[in-house]
Design an enzyme around this catalytic site. Structure first.
Site, short mmCIF file in Angstrom:
data_model
loop_
_atom_site.label_atom_id
_atom_site.label_comp_id
_atom_site.label_asym_id
_atom_site.label_seq_id
_atom_site.Cartn_x
_atom_site.Cartn_y
_atom_site.Cartn_z
N ASP A 13 0.81 -1.23 0.00
CA ASP A 13 0.00 0.00 0.00
C ASP A 13 0.84 1.27 0.00
OD1 ASP A 13 -2.23 -1.67 0.23
OD2 ASP A 13 -2.10 -1.65 2.41
N LYS A 16 2.47 2.42 -5.07
CA LYS A 16 3.27 1.97 -6.22
C LYS A 16 2.62 2.35 -7.55
CE LYS A 16 3.03 -2.24 -4.39
NZ LYS A 16 2.64 -2.03 -2.99
N GLY A 40 -4.02 -3.73 -4.24
CA GLY A 40 -4.99 -2.66 -4.38
C GLY A 40 -4.27 -1.39 -4.74
N HIS A 41 -4.31 -1.03 -6.01
CA HIS A 41 -3.61 0.18 -6.45
C HIS A 41 -4.63 1.23 -6.85
CE1 HIS A 41 0.09 -2.51 -7.57
NE2 HIS A 41 -0.24 -2.55 -6.30
N GLN A 223 2.22 -6.02 -3.67
CA GLN A 223 2.66 -6.31 -2.31
C GLN A 223 4.03 -5.64 -2.07
OE1 GLN A 223 1.31 -9.40 -4.07
NE2 GLN A 223 -0.55 -8.36 -3.47
#
Ligand code: IMO
Ligand code: MG
Length: 427
Positions: A13, A16, A40-41, A223
């Protein structure tokens, strides 16, 4: 003829996707090499926040091909939902813009059921319940189903049926739980494979051809190193290689092409799920860094909505991550969140078992006993959200960046100062 790599330098998180989006402008290909839809981006475009879980951030760049590499695990049902969401945001997705490696492994309904079942017991790790660990377990056991199987939807559906029946026995035997509807699972996965079939490709050849052709390839890590199956806080990790080695094994490209490795870190630390976290903050300061959830950028999970644990920046962790991955550049996100604090702390060492250390202990039990040794720095009060160059930052903010560089051995060359797509410092 080069690969740029973006890696998470903490527990995930870090933001990225923001830097892939910003730095991939001349990339021909953006490729995911590890993980699945546990990622989750969030990408903010205008007043819209688009959440990517499995799709590479390259989809937001015109003329850029997105690749889901062999190191990934794919849930076809969730992938189709995500494709629909991204299309709704005005982005075109077709088989010329997205390729899925034939060798990526499939996340099956049984994997989701087993993940949820284990999370409901005392052996739970706080996973995203996306079936990630169980899909990789089948891969390592050599009984997994690969994406290439979707080329024959009927046979694929039969395999999904057979897998679900086997898992149902296990759910009953080990957890006393009812099984998954195997007929529904086979039907839904068979239908999804009909749609996804044109997206399947030999991505290894495609990537190496592009590299031999002098193209710029962007490897987008999901990740982070502290969640890496080998180098993270095991067992509180994910099940893939989220660090530099994962680029080669997860895409089928040789290391000689990697010329730039950027580690993304928040200006403080967060993690979701269980596991040791030496600089964790509770009480008012924790709430201050986390936010209330009122803003899209507050510290609540993009995949599960869980409140993230927050703490001061841990430079012991960062130094370990920098060395392990050969990171030369750090991208520091969420600098704006620290504005207004009177003082800031950075962990530069740990006290553990009667001694001091600067080395990150790879044993989660030892890490849990570590007490941070903090360096304290003065904060800044000027709003940094409009700043677009490092030279424009307040002096105390610059001093904070210099302290991070001194403690980690890497330069801070990129930063974010707000949630908007252009609130970045790139020079
Ligand atoms: P991005 O790409 C933050 C964490 C989970 C849990 C552990 C194992 O957004 O940085 P899993 O479902 O992978 O078996 O869960 O890993 N985790 C993440 N935490 N960001 C992520 O991805 C994560 N992916 C997995 O919370 O602690
Ligand atoms: Mg996440």
């Amino acid at each position: 003829m080069t690969i740029t790599v973006i890696l998470g330098a903490q527990w995930g998180d870090e933001g990225k996707g923001r830097f892939t989006d910003a730095l991939a402008h001349d990339a021909r290909i953006v490729a995911r090499f590890n993980g699945g839809d546990n990622a989750g981006h969030s990408i903010t475009i205008g007043d819209k926040v688009v959440k990517l879980h499995m799709l590479p951030s390259g989809l937001f760049r015109q003329g850029c091909l997105s690749v889901i590499g062999n190191g990934c695990v794919v849930n076809p049902r969730n992938l189709l939902h995500e494709m629909a969401d991204v299309r709704a945001a005005g982005v075109e997705i077709n088989p010329n813009r997205l390729k899925i490696s034939n060798s990526a492994h499939m996340i099956l309904p049984g994997h989701l059921a087993l993940d949820a079942a284990r999370e409901a017991t005392s052996a739970g790790l706080g996973t995203t319940k996306r079936g990630i660990g169980f899909a990789y377990m089948d891969k390592a056991k050599r009984s997994g189903i690969r994406a290439g199987a979707m080329a024959e939807p009927e046979r694929f559906a039969e395999s999904v049926y057979a897998h679900t029946v086997e898992v149902n026995k296990q759910l009953d035997r080990e957890y006393g739980l009812p099984g998954v509807d195997a007929t529904e699972a086979a039907g839904a996965y068979g239908a999804a494979s009909q749609i996804l079939k044109p997206y399947l490709a030999d991505t290894l050849t495609l990537l190496n051809d592009a590299l031999d052709d002098g193209q710029h390839v962007f490897a987008e890590g999901a990740q982070a190193t502290l969640l890496d199956i080998d180098f993270g806080t095991y067992p509180y990790v994910t099940s893939s290689s989220a660090s530099i080695g994962g680029v080669c094994t997860g895409l089928g490209v040789p290391p000689k092409f990697i010329t730039r490795t950027v580690g993304v870190t928040k200006a403080f630390t967060t993690r979701v799920g269980a596991g040791p976290f030496p600089t964790e903050l509770f009480g008012d300061m924790g709430t201050r860094l986390r936010g209330t959830g009122a803003n899209a950028w507050d510290e609540f999970g993009a995949t599960t909505g869980r409140a993230r644990r927050v703490g001061w920046l841990d430079a012991v962790v960062l130094r370990y991550v920098v060395r392990l991955n050969g990171i030369s550049e750090l991208a520091l996100t969420k600098l704006d969140i620290l504005t207004g604090l009177d003082e800031l702390k950075i962990a530069v060492g740990y006290k553990v078992d009667g001694g001091d250390t600067r080395a990150y202990p790879q044993d989660a039990e030892v890490l849990a006993r570590c007490e941070p040794i903090f360096q304290t720095l003065p904060g800044w009060h000027q709003d940094v959200r409009g700043v677009r160059t490092f030279a424009g930052l307040p002096a105390n903010c610059t001093a904070y960046l210099r302290a991070i560089e001194a403690a980690t051995g890497a330069l801070v060359t990129l930063a974010s100062v707000g949630a908007e797509r252009d609130q970045l410092i790139l020079s």
